[in-house]
Write an enzyme that holds these catalytic residues in place. Structure first.
Site, PDB file in Angstrom:
ATOM      1  CG  ASN A 286      -2.094   0.937   1.070  1.00  7.90           C
ATOM      2  OD1 ASN A 286      -1.944   2.084   0.688  1.00  7.90           O
ATOM      3  ND2 ASN A 286      -3.284   0.438   1.364  1.00  7.90           N
TER       4      ASN A 286
ATOM      5  CG  HIS B  65      -9.948  -2.957  -1.441  1.00  9.30           C
ATOM      6  ND1 HIS B  65      -9.692  -3.504  -0.201  1.00  9.30           N
ATOM      7  CD2 HIS B  65      -8.832  -2.279  -1.782  1.00  9.30           C
ATOM      8  CE1 HIS B  65      -8.463  -3.170   0.180  1.00  9.30           C
ATOM      9  NE2 HIS B  65      -7.931  -2.430  -0.758  1.00  9.30           N
TER      10      HIS B  65
ATOM     11  CE  LYS C 211      -7.392  -5.550  -3.108  1.00 13.02           C
ATOM     12  NZ  LYS C 211      -6.239  -5.222  -3.966  1.00 13.02           N
TER      13      LYS C 211
END
Length: 265
Positions: A123, A151, A155
């Site tokens: 990240n 998310h 994803k």
């Protein structure tokens, strides 16, 4: 002036190209777009500037001679991009999710053999890195914890690479597995959650999210919640900028932004 090639499709690739080209000392000179309709051409994704792009990395690398390649694509494609970059002496900065530890060791070996710096981070949002650091500290004081990651619906992997990195940091901070509740009766398979080192991990995929991670620690008559939200993809740009600067200044292979922002240990 450091020349950059961006490898990534859609909103993320566009944001990185436009944002990094505005950073003092950076120039985006090419794009790799593996999902593009045509094999190669030119793009004006950066306002007032036409740059070459291709589905494959090597034509763009050979045409532009970049210093750094930034990859946010797919775990199946990233190794192709990284191999092409490193074999050409181009430093990789990678945020692609789903790359396992075995591949990261291979990536490290490739960079070491080429004598160049490289970086992989699960990240690039600095707040998410701080969250991981705080969760590692808090893990010393609690026996039970659960992690929720949220998310966008596009994803491709679950749980997120960030969630796995957070859970691994929590296990390291605690020094042993957490205690995980296993119900005696489950009415629907899988509803309790996944589990890693005694940490329950829940993955949510819905429109309206970019990336959020929340850790809940529980104890008698108390709970501690730590959460980070990336509201937009621009939240990753400062971390990517720091990552590029780091690999330009070092021949080391770096995993995570922790050491770059002073959160080692």
């Amino acid at each position: 002036m450091a020349k950059l090639v961006i490898s990534g499709d859609g909103k993320m690739g566009t944001m990185l190209a436009q944002g990094l080209d505005k950073v003092d000392g950076f120039e985006v000179v090419g794009l790799v777009s593996p999902l593009a309709d045509s094999p190669e051409g030119t793009s004006e994704v950066i306002e007032g500037k036409s740059i070459p792009w291709s589905r494959l990395p090597r034509p763009v690398i050979e045409a532009t001679g970049p210093d750094v390649l930034v990859d946010f694509t797919h775990a199946d494609f990233a190794p192709v991009v990284i191999a092409a970059a490193v074999s050409s002496g181009v430093r990789p900065v990678v945020g692609t999710s789903g790359l396992d530890d075995e591949y990261l060791q291979e990536m490290r070996a490739q960079c070491d053999s080429a004598g160049i710096g490289g970086l992989y981070a699960a990240n690039f949002a600095i707040g998410a890195v701080v969250l991981q650091h705080l969760a590692k500290i808090a893990s010393r004081f609690f026996e039970r914890a659960e992690l929720i990651e949220l998310h966008h619906e596009g994803k491709v992997d679950a749980p997120s690479g960030t969630a796995l990195a957070i859970a691994e940091a929590m296990r390291a901070g605690r020094g042993s597995d957490f205690e995980f509740n296993r119900p005696e009766l489950t009415h629907i398979d899988g509803t309790r959650s996944g589990e890693l080192s005694g940490i329950g991990i829940h993955s949510i995929r819905l429109p309206g999210f970019v990336a959020s991670h929340e850790i809940i620690f529980g104890d008698v008559e108390q709970k501690l919640t730590i959460r980070h939200d990336s509201i937009g993809r621009d939240s990753f740009l400062p971390g990517v900028t720091l990552g590029i600067q780091a690999v330009l200044a070092s021949s080391d292979f770096i995993v995570g932004l922790e050491s770059i922002i002073g959160l080692e240990g």
